[in-house]
Design a protein around this motif. Structure first.
Motif, PDB file in Angstrom:
ATOM      1  N   UNK A  34     -10.829   4.251  17.901  1.00  0.00           N
ATOM      2  CA  UNK A  34      -9.830   5.356  18.098  1.00  0.00           C
ATOM      3  C   UNK A  34      -8.819   4.931  17.245  1.00  0.00           C
ATOM      4  N   UNK A  35      -8.114   5.861  16.735  1.00  0.00           N
ATOM      5  CA  UNK A  35      -6.987   5.690  15.889  1.00  0.00           C
ATOM      6  C   UNK A  35      -6.076   7.014  15.791  1.00  0.00           C
ATOM      7  N   UNK A  36      -5.159   6.695  14.743  1.00  0.00           N
ATOM      8  CA  UNK A  36      -4.243   7.623  14.211  1.00  0.00           C
ATOM      9  C   UNK A  36      -3.992   7.895  12.936  1.00  0.00           C
ATOM     10  N   UNK A  37      -4.075   9.320  12.574  1.00  0.00           N
ATOM     11  CA  UNK A  37      -3.687   9.592  10.998  1.00  0.00           C
ATOM     12  C   UNK A  37      -2.576  10.298  11.271  1.00  0.00           C
ATOM     13  N   UNK A  38      -2.008  10.649   9.943  1.00  0.00           N
ATOM     14  CA  UNK A  38      -0.935  11.803   9.766  1.00  0.00           C
ATOM     15  C   UNK A  38      -1.079  12.431   8.555  1.00  0.00           C
ATOM     16  N   UNK A  39      -0.374  13.639   8.512  1.00  0.00           N
ATOM     17  CA  UNK A  39      -0.497  14.540   7.443  1.00  0.00           C
ATOM     18  C   UNK A  39       0.815  15.150   7.019  1.00  0.00           C
ATOM     19  N   UNK A  40       1.063  15.401   5.931  1.00  0.00           N
ATOM     20  CA  UNK A  40       2.032  16.066   5.305  1.00  0.00           C
ATOM     21  C   UNK A  40       1.503  17.132   4.161  1.00  0.00           C
ATOM     22  N   UNK A  41       2.512  18.109   4.005  1.00  0.00           N
ATOM     23  CA  UNK A  41       1.947  19.197   3.272  1.00  0.00           C
ATOM     24  C   UNK A  41       1.421  18.870   1.821  1.00  0.00           C
ATOM     25  N   UNK A  43       0.722  15.610   0.839  1.00  0.00           N
ATOM     26  CA  UNK A  43      -0.035  14.162   0.850  1.00  0.00           C
ATOM     27  C   UNK A  43      -1.183  14.154   1.437  1.00  0.00           C
ATOM     28  N   UNK A  44      -1.785  15.051   2.364  1.00  0.00           N
ATOM     29  CA  UNK A  44      -3.012  15.195   2.902  1.00  0.00           C
ATOM     30  C   UNK A  44      -3.130  14.146   4.019  1.00  0.00           C
ATOM     31  N   UNK A  45      -4.169  14.200   4.488  1.00  0.00           N
ATOM     32  CA  UNK A  45      -4.302  13.058   5.701  1.00  0.00           C
ATOM     33  C   UNK A  45      -4.719  11.620   5.602  1.00  0.00           C
ATOM     34  N   UNK A  46      -3.783  10.830   6.068  1.00  0.00           N
ATOM     35  CA  UNK A  46      -4.057   9.493   5.663  1.00  0.00           C
ATOM     36  C   UNK A  46      -3.921   8.658   6.964  1.00  0.00           C
ATOM     37  N   UNK A  47      -4.830   7.499   6.825  1.00  0.00           N
ATOM     38  CA  UNK A  47      -4.754   6.449   8.010  1.00  0.00           C
ATOM     39  C   UNK A  47      -3.557   5.900   8.275  1.00  0.00           C
ATOM     40  N   UNK A  59      -4.053  -1.676  10.141  1.00  0.00           N
ATOM     41  CA  UNK A  59      -2.807  -0.665   9.816  1.00  0.00           C
ATOM     42  C   UNK A  59      -2.754  -0.410   8.395  1.00  0.00           C
ATOM     43  N   UNK A  60      -2.078   0.884   8.088  1.00  0.00           N
ATOM     44  CA  UNK A  60      -1.900   0.991   6.643  1.00  0.00           C
ATOM     45  C   UNK A  60      -0.694   0.204   6.373  1.00  0.00           C
ATOM     46  N   UNK A  61      -0.448  -0.063   4.893  1.00  0.00           N
ATOM     47  CA  UNK A  61       0.471  -1.070   4.471  1.00  0.00           C
ATOM     48  C   UNK A  61       2.118  -0.438   4.834  1.00  0.00           C
ATOM     49  N   UNK A  62       2.139   0.705   4.795  1.00  0.00           N
ATOM     50  CA  UNK A  62       3.331   1.328   4.888  1.00  0.00           C
ATOM     51  C   UNK A  62       3.851   1.226   6.218  1.00  0.00           C
ATOM     52  N   UNK A  63       2.992   0.900   7.357  1.00  0.00           N
ATOM     53  CA  UNK A  63       3.677   0.756   8.754  1.00  0.00           C
ATOM     54  C   UNK A  63       3.355  -0.313   9.209  1.00  0.00           C
ATOM     55  N   UNK A  83       8.285   2.100  15.775  1.00  0.00           N
ATOM     56  CA  UNK A  83       9.579   1.624  15.795  1.00  0.00           C
ATOM     57  C   UNK A  83      10.341   1.795  14.172  1.00  0.00           C
ATOM     58  N   UNK A  84      11.559   1.641  14.424  1.00  0.00           N
ATOM     59  CA  UNK A  84      12.329   1.560  12.909  1.00  0.00           C
ATOM     60  C   UNK A  84      11.803   2.949  12.088  1.00  0.00           C
ATOM     61  N   UNK A  85      11.775   4.023  12.569  1.00  0.00           N
ATOM     62  CA  UNK A  85      11.265   5.277  11.829  1.00  0.00           C
ATOM     63  C   UNK A  85      12.081   5.531  10.771  1.00  0.00           C
ATOM     64  N   UNK A  86      11.538   5.821   9.838  1.00  0.00           N
ATOM     65  CA  UNK A  86      12.116   6.443   8.268  1.00  0.00           C
ATOM     66  C   UNK A  86      11.844   8.030   8.249  1.00  0.00           C
ATOM     67  N   UNK A  87      12.511   8.500   7.433  1.00  0.00           N
ATOM     68  CA  UNK A  87      12.224  10.153   7.240  1.00  0.00           C
ATOM     69  C   UNK A  87      11.122  10.095   6.708  1.00  0.00           C
ATOM     70  N   UNK A  88      10.430   9.336   5.943  1.00  0.00           N
ATOM     71  CA  UNK A  88       9.447   9.702   5.253  1.00  0.00           C
ATOM     72  C   UNK A  88       8.122   9.362   6.275  1.00  0.00           C
TER      73      UNK A  88
END
Length: 121
Positions: A34-41, A43-47, A59-63, A83-88
């Motif tokens: 099980x896992x989580x992905x995210x998508x922006x207009x 950038x597409x869907x990323x792990x 984990x993705x390096x960005x998180x 935690x420590x959320x960023x606008x990106x």
């Protein structure tokens, strides 16, 4: 088949936190990852992160260092503490599961409908 129900999205300020949850349900099935992905207009869907049936995480390096994925195997739930959320980090977050069902010959991917996480400046 497998249905995934997400919750926990919302609007927070920079530096705030969110906790996302996902529950897997359906007919006879066996969940392996099980896992989580995210998508922006643009950038597409990323792990974002995933966790195996043995508890191994990725984990993705960005998180890394900010996001933590956990799982309750008995309840077929997965959670993402952010935690420590960023606008990106603003994105639609999708729950994902790799599972074996009685109608498939091999493991298949299943997806939730997504939950919106928005980080304001």
């Amino acid at each position: 088949q497998v249905q995934l129900a997400e919750s926990g999205g919302g609007l927070v300020h920079t530096g705030g936190s969110l906790r996302l949850s996902c529950v897997a349900s359906g007919s006879r099935f066996q969940v392996y990852r099980m896992g989580w992905y995210r998508q922006t207009p643009g950038k597409g869907r990323e792990l974002v992160a995933h966790i195996s049936n043995n508890g191994d995480t990725n984990y993705a390096d960005s998180v890394k260092g900010r996001f933590t994925i956990t799982r309750n195997y008995a309840e077929n739930t997965v959670h993402l503490q952010i935690n420590s959320l960023k606008p990106k980090d603003t994105a639609v977050y999708y729950c994902n599961a790799i599972a074996l069902t009685s109608t498939h010959l091999a493991q298949s991917d299943f997806w939730g409908k997504g939950t919106q996480g928005t980080v304001s400046t």
